[in-house]
Design a protein around this motif. Sequence first.
Motif, PDB file in Angstrom:
ATOM      1  N   GLU A  10       0.823  -1.205   0.000  1.00 13.35           N
ATOM      2  CA  GLU A  10       0.000   0.000   0.000  1.00 13.35           C
ATOM      3  C   GLU A  10       0.860   1.259   0.000  1.00 13.35           C
ATOM      4  O   GLU A  10       0.550   2.236  -0.682  1.00 13.35           O
ATOM      5  CB  GLU A  10      -0.927  -0.018   1.217  1.00 13.35           C
ATOM      6  N   VAL A  11       1.955   1.243   0.742  1.00 16.86           N
ATOM      7  CA  VAL A  11       2.877   2.388   0.767  1.00 16.86           C
ATOM      8  C   VAL A  11       3.499   2.584  -0.616  1.00 16.86           C
ATOM      9  O   VAL A  11       3.637   3.715  -1.098  1.00 16.86           O
ATOM     10  CB  VAL A  11       3.968   2.179   1.842  1.00 16.86           C
ATOM     11  N   LYS A  12       3.837   1.482  -1.250  1.00 18.37           N
ATOM     12  CA  LYS A  12       4.424   1.541  -2.593  1.00 18.37           C
ATOM     13  C   LYS A  12       3.434   2.161  -3.584  1.00 18.37           C
ATOM     14  O   LYS A  12       3.802   2.993  -4.412  1.00 18.37           O
ATOM     15  CB  LYS A  12       4.792   0.123  -3.032  1.00 18.37           C
ATOM     16  N   ARG A  13       2.159   1.768  -3.474  1.00 16.07           N
ATOM     17  CA  ARG A  13       1.130   2.346  -4.342  1.00 16.07           C
ATOM     18  C   ARG A  13       0.975   3.844  -4.101  1.00 16.07           C
ATOM     19  O   ARG A  13       0.814   4.609  -5.049  1.00 16.07           O
ATOM     20  CB  ARG A  13      -0.208   1.659  -4.103  1.00 16.07           C
ATOM     21  N   GLN A  14       1.011   4.259  -2.835  1.00 18.81           N
ATOM     22  CA  GLN A  14       0.871   5.682  -2.526  1.00 18.81           C
ATOM     23  C   GLN A  14       1.994   6.489  -3.147  1.00 18.81           C
ATOM     24  O   GLN A  14       1.769   7.568  -3.695  1.00 18.81           O
ATOM     25  CB  GLN A  14       0.857   5.894  -1.011  1.00 18.81           C
ATOM     26  N   ARG A  15       3.222   5.950  -3.075  1.00 19.75           N
ATOM     27  CA  ARG A  15       4.357   6.648  -3.681  1.00 19.75           C
ATOM     28  C   ARG A  15       4.205   6.744  -5.193  1.00 19.75           C
ATOM     29  O   ARG A  15       4.504   7.767  -5.801  1.00 19.75           O
ATOM     30  CB  ARG A  15       5.663   5.932  -3.332  1.00 19.75           C
ATOM     31  N   MET A  16       3.719   5.660  -5.811  1.00 17.98           N
ATOM     32  CA  MET A  16       3.573   5.634  -7.256  1.00 17.98           C
ATOM     33  C   MET A  16       2.473   6.603  -7.708  1.00 17.98           C
ATOM     34  O   MET A  16       2.627   7.289  -8.727  1.00 17.98           O
ATOM     35  CB  MET A  16       3.267   4.225  -7.747  1.00 17.98           C
ATOM     36  N   VAL A  17       1.391   6.692  -6.955  1.00 12.60           N
ATOM     37  CA  VAL A  17       0.311   7.627  -7.292  1.00 12.60           C
ATOM     38  C   VAL A  17       0.833   9.056  -7.240  1.00 12.60           C
ATOM     39  O   VAL A  17       0.567   9.857  -8.136  1.00 12.60           O
ATOM     40  CB  VAL A  17      -0.889   7.445  -6.328  1.00 12.60           C
ATOM     41  N   ALA A  18       1.614   9.369  -6.205  1.00 14.19           N
ATOM     42  CA  ALA A  18       2.175  10.717  -6.073  1.00 14.19           C
ATOM     43  C   ALA A  18       3.148  11.022  -7.203  1.00 14.19           C
ATOM     44  O   ALA A  18       3.181  12.148  -7.722  1.00 14.19           O
ATOM     45  CB  ALA A  18       2.866  10.856  -4.724  1.00 14.19           C
ATOM     46  N   LYS A  19       3.919  10.032  -7.596  1.00 13.53           N
ATOM     47  CA  LYS A  19       4.933  10.222  -8.646  1.00 13.53           C
ATOM     48  C   LYS A  19       4.292  10.540 -10.001  1.00 13.53           C
ATOM     49  O   LYS A  19       4.763  11.409 -10.728  1.00 13.53           O
ATOM     50  CB  LYS A  19       5.781   8.952  -8.760  1.00 13.53           C
TER      51      LYS A  19
END
Length: 89
Positions: A10-19
């Motif tokens: 989930e943390v990885k997804r959040q970073r990718m969405v922000a990127k």
Amino acid sequence: MAKESMKAREVKRQRMVAKYAAKRAQLKKEGDYEALQAIPRNASPVRLHNRCSMTGRPKGYMRQFGISRIQFREMASKGLIPGVKKASW
């Protein structure tokens, strides 16, 4: 508690969405849907799922506090959440 791998995912997804947020917005504005499909799927904000910040529990999430209902009840009973007290009538 949730598995560590689920929390990490989930943390990885959040970073990718922000990127990719700015790039997604630009492509949507232009209407370039083929280029939009080339972006990774996890870059879509729809794929994010709210989780308790303490336990990682995916259900019973209270958005206002960022924790699950179970953690909220425990913390409120102990007086750890300012302005919240147990109801009695």
